[in-house]
Design a protein around this motif. Structure first.
Motif, PDB file in Angstrom:
ATOM      1  N   ALA A  10       0.836  -1.206   0.000  1.00 49.63           N
ATOM      2  CA  ALA A  10       0.000   0.000   0.000  1.00 49.63           C
ATOM      3  C   ALA A  10       0.868   1.251   0.000  1.00 49.63           C
ATOM      4  CB  ALA A  10      -0.934  -0.005   1.205  1.00 49.63           C
ATOM      5  N   ARG A  11       1.954   1.239   0.757  1.00 49.49           N
ATOM      6  CA  ARG A  11       2.873   2.392   0.779  1.00 49.49           C
ATOM      7  C   ARG A  11       3.504   2.595  -0.596  1.00 49.49           C
ATOM      8  NH1 ARG A  11       4.374   0.195   5.616  1.00 49.49           N
ATOM      9  NH2 ARG A  11       6.310  -0.624   4.749  1.00 49.49           N
ATOM     10  N   MET A  12       3.849   1.486  -1.241  1.00 47.89           N
ATOM     11  CA  MET A  12       4.472   1.583  -2.562  1.00 47.89           C
ATOM     12  C   MET A  12       3.497   2.160  -3.581  1.00 47.89           C
ATOM     13  SD  MET A  12       7.581   0.776  -2.386  1.00 47.89           S
ATOM     14  CE  MET A  12       7.952   0.637  -4.110  1.00 47.89           C
ATOM     15  N   ARG A  13       2.221   1.748  -3.476  1.00 49.45           N
ATOM     16  CA  ARG A  13       1.220   2.247  -4.422  1.00 49.45           C
ATOM     17  C   ARG A  13       0.969   3.742  -4.230  1.00 49.45           C
ATOM     18  NH1 ARG A  13      -1.174  -2.736  -3.317  1.00 49.45           N
ATOM     19  NH2 ARG A  13      -2.542  -1.808  -1.764  1.00 49.45           N
ATOM     20  N   SER A  14       1.101   4.211  -3.001  1.00 55.67           N
ATOM     21  CA  SER A  14       0.812   5.613  -2.740  1.00 55.67           C
ATOM     22  C   SER A  14       2.028   6.520  -2.942  1.00 55.67           C
ATOM     23  CB  SER A  14       0.277   5.789  -1.310  1.00 55.67           C
ATOM     24  OG  SER A  14       1.272   5.455  -0.363  1.00 55.67           O
ATOM     25  N   ALA A  15       3.207   5.946  -3.100  1.00 56.98           N
ATOM     26  CA  ALA A  15       4.424   6.739  -3.314  1.00 56.98           C
ATOM     27  C   ALA A  15       4.464   7.215  -4.766  1.00 56.98           C
ATOM     28  CB  ALA A  15       5.651   5.896  -2.998  1.00 56.98           C
ATOM     29  N   PRO A  16       5.108   8.353  -4.994  1.00 55.86           N
ATOM     30  CA  PRO A  16       5.268   8.815  -6.385  1.00 55.86           C
ATOM     31  C   PRO A  16       6.018   7.767  -7.203  1.00 55.86           C
ATOM     32  CG  PRO A  16       5.945  10.523  -4.829  1.00 55.86           C
ATOM     33  CD  PRO A  16       5.671   9.284  -4.042  1.00 55.86           C
ATOM     34  N   ILE A  17       5.747   7.701  -8.494  1.00 55.32           N
ATOM     35  CA  ILE A  17       6.278   6.665  -9.368  1.00 55.32           C
ATOM     36  C   ILE A  17       7.809   6.606  -9.316  1.00 55.32           C
ATOM     37  CG2 ILE A  17       6.541   5.953 -11.789  1.00 55.32           C
ATOM     38  CD1 ILE A  17       3.698   6.837 -12.222  1.00 55.32           C
ATOM     39  N   HIS A  18       8.494   7.735  -9.299  1.00 50.73           N
ATOM     40  CA  HIS A  18       9.947   7.724  -9.326  1.00 50.73           C
ATOM     41  C   HIS A  18      10.563   7.172  -8.012  1.00 50.73           C
ATOM     42  CE1 HIS A  18       9.163  11.563  -7.316  1.00 50.73           C
ATOM     43  NE2 HIS A  18      10.394  11.473  -6.832  1.00 50.73           N
ATOM     44  N   GLN A  19       9.780   7.085  -6.898  1.00 54.54           N
ATOM     45  CA  GLN A  19      10.295   6.554  -5.638  1.00 54.54           C
ATOM     46  C   GLN A  19       9.974   5.068  -5.435  1.00 54.54           C
ATOM     47  OE1 GLN A  19       8.566   9.050  -2.648  1.00 54.54           O
ATOM     48  NE2 GLN A  19      10.129  10.632  -2.882  1.00 54.54           N
TER      49      GLN A  19
END
Length: 126
Positions: A113-122
């Motif tokens: 869930a954290r990965m999905r909500s992070a900006p694409i470049h991060q």
């Protein structure tokens, strides 16, 4: 062959040994009280031969008779705790494994869930 007979034939050796020890201990308790087979059998409401089978550790003697014999020596109070859930180590071990698996699954879901909500470049692959 009845189901009960088959079940009794499949008892683990340690269980048979425990029943034989219980029977022998009950015989010692009776003898220490200087009670005859006839007297105890009468008090239990069984025949002398049933009492002899109990004292020999015969697994076909009913649990009610075993409980009555324990009552005669003031040890029946522990029967209610023999299979108490808080003493069931097998179930406790399963509970711990299930809790660990649930914790791991939740941690994985949280990371995703954290990965999905992070900006694409991060974002990193999990």
């Amino acid at each position: 062959m009845s189901k009960a007979t088959k079940a009794l034939q499949q008892l683990p050796p340690a269980t048979l040994g425990a029943l034989q020890k219980l029977g022998a201990d009950l015989a010692v308790a009776r003898l220490r009280r200087k009670e005859s087979l006839r007297t105890w059998a009468t008090r239990l409401g069984v025949t002398r031969s049933t009492l002899q089978r109990l004292e020999a550790g015969d697994p076909s003697v009913s649990i009610g008779i075993v409980a009555s014999a324990l009552w005669l020596i003031n040890r029946d109070g522990e029967l209610g705790q023999l299979a108490a859930p808080e003493h069931d180590q097998g179930a406790l071990d399963l509970d711990v494994r299930e809790a660990v698996q649930l914790g791991q699954a939740r941690a994985q879901a949280s990371a995703e869930a954290r990965m999905r909500s992070a900006p694409i470049h991060q974002r990193k692959k999990i």
